[in-house]
Design an enzyme around this catalytic site. Structure first.
Site, short mmCIF file in Angstrom:
data_model
loop_
_atom_site.label_atom_id
_atom_site.label_comp_id
_atom_site.label_asym_id
_atom_site.label_seq_id
_atom_site.Cartn_x
_atom_site.Cartn_y
_atom_site.Cartn_z
N HIS A 98 0.84 -1.20 0.00
CA HIS A 98 0.00 0.00 0.00
C HIS A 98 0.86 1.24 0.00
O HIS A 98 1.24 1.75 1.07
CB HIS A 98 -0.91 -0.02 1.23
CG HIS A 98 -1.81 -1.21 1.31
ND1 HIS A 98 -1.37 -2.46 1.63
CD2 HIS A 98 -3.15 -1.32 1.08
CE1 HIS A 98 -2.39 -3.31 1.61
NE2 HIS A 98 -3.48 -2.65 1.28
N GLU A 484 -17.38 -3.66 24.35
CA GLU A 484 -16.58 -4.87 24.44
C GLU A 484 -15.38 -4.85 23.49
O GLU A 484 -14.27 -5.23 23.84
CB GLU A 484 -17.43 -6.11 24.14
CG GLU A 484 -18.57 -6.33 25.12
CD GLU A 484 -19.81 -5.52 24.76
OE1 GLU A 484 -19.82 -4.85 23.70
OE2 GLU A 484 -20.78 -5.55 25.55
N HIS A 547 -28.35 -14.79 24.83
CA HIS A 547 -27.32 -14.63 25.86
C HIS A 547 -26.62 -15.95 26.22
O HIS A 547 -25.76 -15.95 27.09
CB HIS A 547 -27.94 -14.03 27.14
CG HIS A 547 -28.23 -12.56 27.03
ND1 HIS A 547 -28.98 -12.03 26.01
CD2 HIS A 547 -27.84 -11.51 27.80
CE1 HIS A 547 -29.06 -10.71 26.18
NE2 HIS A 547 -28.38 -10.37 27.24
#
Lengths: 735, 735
Positions: A98, A484, A547
């Protein structure tokens, strides 16, 4: 339809956005104009024939060629172009990589490294170095160019020429475990800037813990470069929101705002006001409208960033991707592939670069390498300061030396942890985890961590050790909020900060799905985070299938270099944490129950650390009729089932297997002592309230759950899925 | 340290933040004041004895009791409290659940459903209904209360009383597949609002495709309620940034800004300016400072949201969690647990609610149920409009009826797909995928999709079908930006929009890690998204281990209800897409190579659809000496290896196994015909450039990669990991 074609001309809008014309300082304009005209004509001509959707009208209209404007300072241009052309040549030789980002960001990177960063090329681990994270990891040749130019031993000319080749120290994306001077592993977008947040948090915590008036032992800055991709990823929003909340004044992020991503112009999907968003997060935001040439503005922005001590700073550096390439700049064409021989030649011509490939003018190299002495001096001064600190604050100095510099664990931590486990009563394993965390908090001063807004459920608060907040960074309880993924990446940064902090983090086991990319990077980049993951099966009950983990144990058992623990009782919980603490190059997940469990009669700390061990066996020769194997809460089931089975005259071996990965590390004789060939697969039954996937390796039969769960009280759900002693007895009897 | 204690009094700051005192309209104040005084005294008394960190000073100081202010309209209060107390009683009876959010948001939900939403309780699938998504899915009793009150057959009184019990239609979190009227499955935070973005995109696309002047066949709104958790999650930022970019004017999101999350007050981790962030995304943002009582402001905000046609609207509804509970409101205590008998009684007293548990005043119920006739009328009117539309636009009308209403697939799509596969030449499977997508684009008008900014690498553009942009929502190519997680959740919303759109989405296979939570929700909520996942092994080469999947196949094979395909050649790629298209209740991942592959001599479309089949076998009785099994690019390896092995006199069976899950669905005789017991596990060798995890079920021996990958040219990396014909021959010969 938005304009997505290859940029071969200069649209007014793009021009205005980049500020190439409007913001160039007079000195630059006059300097640049001396060699503009011929190429400008050529460039317009190129544009005319390239079929771009919007282009300069005709070759005979002489258009100022913005690509040619450099900083106006010949020597500075030489240094910046040294970075550009090493990057260009490295990608070209590999025919992969790149080039565009390094070409656009070379002025910013040069300004930052040359004028603002403190580092010691001959000791990349100098503790008070400024940290740099290349969040846009695909632009890896930028960091390799810098490491080479500044004289790091980790990247020599051969490494540059072996970019992206097997065994080189210059892999496709930066890897901390391959290349000294690369702080973290980046490439998966958004992760790096979150790592940087973690590093800046570490700095703030260590500084608050150890610095004394007159003794700023730790006062480094954390810098990062991120691109549009990093900004678009949700993970960066999570961590940057937290960074704003915590007021991390020593975090300075340069955002390479080049308006190009792989799909083309970001206009097709990304038109939000990034600066405003970061202001909303509580950051200072500074615009550098022309990052291609305006190094003074870049410098001023960095200085303003350093001056702002109570907020992190985002410097929005507007650049042109592939700056200098006449036909591929400002286009996705320069993003992710070699420019090609002809375009490299054209770029050399455009930028007036007369040097052959991989050659750096000696004058520039000498200039870069002057940082070697400068860095050595800085470290020397720091060492003297630390010697004085130790004499004035012997206790804290010794702790800093042992914990922060050497990363040693205080003696006695494990004995205390083991003693806790062996002495503790039965409980939900998440409760046992809570108690283990208190032991670790007390015995290991660099043990820090917290939960993604589930502290009262995960039970992860270390009582009496304070919250890490803006005003109290010495606090050891981290409050991640419902973030999270950001939490995972921040913890990676904490480990890789170089301060030898040991972090744990927590959520419900199911929500590892939200942070899996960060957990994989922990495993890949050899980062020993401990993941405290509660509510580990359908037995959590009422919250239901959204869950309830099913495939999660298997999904981590399949991942390289990560310990997947599911302990059954206090002894095993303590053992799991011990492994987590010791495993500095391997992350450890500890899956814990919501519900109560029994204390095993023969639970073994050493056995649990080995990953699997025999709880009981009523055969004489080690070749029992049956072998029952389980983990976590289901160990209670097989213990009770074995008792029933033995009543009917069978010999039964009962194996607790809290961690497959640790078991696989044991020698063959140990493994045979637990799971002997004398008990064939067809006589073995695994019991786990989870997917059977993968168990075929250890047991020919399974009591398992291979569908999604159900909402109901925990015991009812377990019964629904036949997680009962009766069912285990029935299944085992049929073998 | 930030204030995180239980709210037992009224802090000036909290008071000011909620605007409870400052913004109440005169009418409300006077109305409410008529029954404030006694309880206000009592409340102050409660505060005094509860030991809260900050509290009203003394019982004899008469403090205005903000909790008691209701809307000031007795009948409206009755309706709102009907919602509140069903929610309270449901959670109480289950002794599990989340009462606080429904209590705080009942006024907003009531205002929205009663005055603004069009829906037909007796036909939850009425196509032009307004959609409602409860992104804060833990507040599930809110939606169950509403469904009951408005007369949906899916939730009756018994269901309410069986909240969170096994087999009920009222599981812990809302599940679309359990409860008619629940549009999407929510609970994992942030997902729902992204689903709502997908639904709004679907509406915009269908409207642009089918509406005609005078015939707004589709013109519904999409509403969502999200909480602090949803806002903190990065996924919501991704999708909401895209929603702003696309100018989804019919998307209106109510943000329950209650300042409380599980860890306590959001002050400890979440202090950003959410409204400013959403403005930065390009949204209209409207504040409702007192959502507890000010239903007029809520109504005005919804109207303003509807009036703004070129931007999505965020209505920041500031509420008090657990509104009405004297001791648990404004506290995490009312978030995730039953209030407890005494507090329920106290809440009844506070809100003046005289009805026993689960009882709704008939007057209120009649009022709610009046929406049944209203909804039936709306659908009737729509049916009449559609009849007229069909007569005026017979072709488009027929297509709408078939594709949108009935979800039928046009005849011929599969024949064309299969013909393509059988006629195509060998190529990289991602190239074959690109061609397959063109066939599907042509044959299935409701086939839409795109990539998370990797379109040129994933090869996912449908040529000639336009980009979905703000001005061109009829475009079928979706440009997600670098937002994998948002993309996954948006696609779930597209499937569940009720318009029978068939979406595919794409990124590199490794980056499924970023969107795994959404993919699991697709599997759980029975949503047939197709995931086009390219660069499926270490053979991708130079990008290195950050980009090379190892454990990913295993991790999805372990997940329930998801097809994990890894096709080997054009025929298998076509078959994989066919399964993806047909599997409306099961998502399908298609893992595709970057590098070239051969075309199999005996590649079978039907075999590939069955998940596994025999490519060749030179034994006579079906019990070959050896069986080689592979997927994707490694099938070429075992074909060549078998040829070598046969030269040495061995009989070898060669099995291509692109999809384990489909194979497991076949009957026993088919399974035996492919993998007969006559060839024991120890004589079988699996070959996959990926983790061996899970293969023990089908083969006793593996050629696999159980570590992370490496950066280098693809062929060199494959060789490094022994993915060669020579190694397969050697391993097989040793069996």
């Amino acid at each position: 339809m938005a304009f997505v074609g290859t940029f071969t001309g200069v649209t007014a809008r793009a021009e205005s956005r980049r500020g190439l014309l409007s913001t160039a300082r007079p000195a630059v304009s006059s300097s640049a104009s001396s060699f503009v005209a011929p190429s400008a004509l050529k460039r317009a001509s190129v544009a005319k024939h390239a079929g771009g959707m919007t282009m300069v009208e005709a070759a005979d209209t002489v258009v100022p060629a913005p690509l040619l404007k450099q900083t106006g300072d010949d020597f500075k241009d030489m240094c910046i172009n040294s970075i550009r052309f090493i990057s260009i040549d490295g990608v070209e030789k590999a025919n992969s990589g790149h080039p565009g980002m390094p070409m656009g960001m070379a002025p910013a990177a040069y300004t930052l490294f040359q004028n603002y960063m403190t580092f010691n090329p001959k000791n990349p681990n100098y503790v008070n170095r400024d940290r740099f994270v290349l969040s846009a990891g695909h632009g890896s040749m930028l960091i390799y160019s810098l490491l080479y130019l500044y004289g790091y031993d980790s990247v020599n000319m051969d490494d540059l020429k072996n970019f992206r080749q097997l065994g080189s120290r210059t892999p496709g994306h930066p890897e901390n475990f391959e290349t000294a001077g690369v702080e973290v592993t980046t490439g998966p977008l958004g992760q790096g800037v979150c790592n940087a947040v973690g590093i800046a948090m570490s700095e703030a915590h260590i500084a608050a813990t150890y610095n004394k008036p007159g003794f700023d032992l730790v006062d480094n800055y954390t810098y990062a470069i991120m691109g549009d991709g990093c900004v678009m990823e949700g993970i960066s929003g999570e961590a940057c929101s937290l960074a704003g909340h915590l007021g991390l004044g020593k975090l300075i992020v340069l955002y390479d705002d080049n308006n190009i991503s792989i799909d083309g112009n970001t206009d097709i999907s990304f038109t939000e006001d990034v600066g405003k968003r970061y202001e909303a997060y509580g950051w200072q935001v500074i615009d550098v409208p022309n990052g291609n040439v305006d190094t003074d503005a870049i410098a001023k922005a960095i200085e303003d960033g350093k001056a702002c001590t109570d907020k992190p700073t985002l410097i929005k550096v507007t650049t042109m991707i592939g700056f200098g390439s006449p036909n591929k700049s400002d286009s996705h064409d320069s993003h992710g592939a070699a420019l090609g021989k002809d375009e490299v030649t054209a770029t050399r011509e455009y930028l007036g670069w007369e040097y052959p490939e991989f050659e750096v003018p000696q004058k520039a190299l000498d200039h870069f390498r002057s940082k070697i002495d400068e860095g050595a001096e800085a470290e020397k001064a720091w060492n003297a300061k630390f010697a004085e600190y130790k004499s004035k604050f012997p206790e804290l100095g010794a702790q800093f030396e042992s914990c922060v510099l050497k990363g040693e664990l205080p003696s006695g931590w494990e004995a205390e942890l083991k003693a806790y486990g062996e002495g503790a009563k039965a409980n939900a394993t998440r409760k046992l985890s809570e108690a283990s965390l208190q032991v670790l908090a007390k015995t290991i001063p660099n043990w820090v961590g917290g939960s993604a807004d589930l502290a009262p459920s995960n039970l992860t608060i270390m009582e009496g050790y304070g919250d890490f907040q803006k005003a109290t960074p010495e606090g050891r309880n981290l409050r991640f909020g419902v973030r999270e993924h950001g939490m995972g990446a921040i913890c990676n940064g904490i480990v890789l900060s170089g301060y030898n902090l040991l972090p744990y983090c927590a959520t419900f086991f199911i929500f590892t799905d939200y942070m899996r990319a960060s957990m994989r990077l922990a495993a890949l980049s050899q980062v020993g985070v401990v993941y405290t993951m509660t509510h580990d099966s359908v037995a959590l009950g009422e919250d239901g299938p959204t869950h309830q983990p099913i495939e999660h144990l298997a999904s981590y058992r399949a991942m390289p270099n990560i310990n997947m623990y599911r302990p059954a009782d206090p002894v095993e919980v303590a053992a799991a944490y011990a492994v987590g603490v010791e495993s500095r190059k391997t992350p450890t997940i500890i899956a814990l129950t919501r519900q109560g469990t029994k204390k095993l009669e023969n639970g073994s700390y050493e056995g649990a650390k080995k990953g699997a061990y025999v709880l009981s066996d009523n055969s004489s020769g080690g070749a029992a009729d049956l072998c029952l194997i389980a983990t976590g809460s289901e160990v209670d089931l097989i213990v009770d089932a074995a008792e029933e089975l033995r009543k009917s005259g069978k010999t039964v071996r009962v194996v607790s297997m809290p961690c497959w990965e640790r078991f696989e590390l044991q020698d063959e004789s140990y493994k045979q002592s637990v799971l002997p060939d004398a008990i064939p697969l067809i006589k073995r039954l695994s019991v786990e309230a989870m997917s059977s996937f993968g168990w075929a390796k250890y047991a020919g039969n399974q009591v398992s759950i291979d569908t999604f769960g159900a909402s109901g009280p925990g015991p009812a759900v377990m019964k629904l899925f036949n997680m009962t002693v009766e069912n285990v007895v029935a299944k085992a009897s049929a073998l």
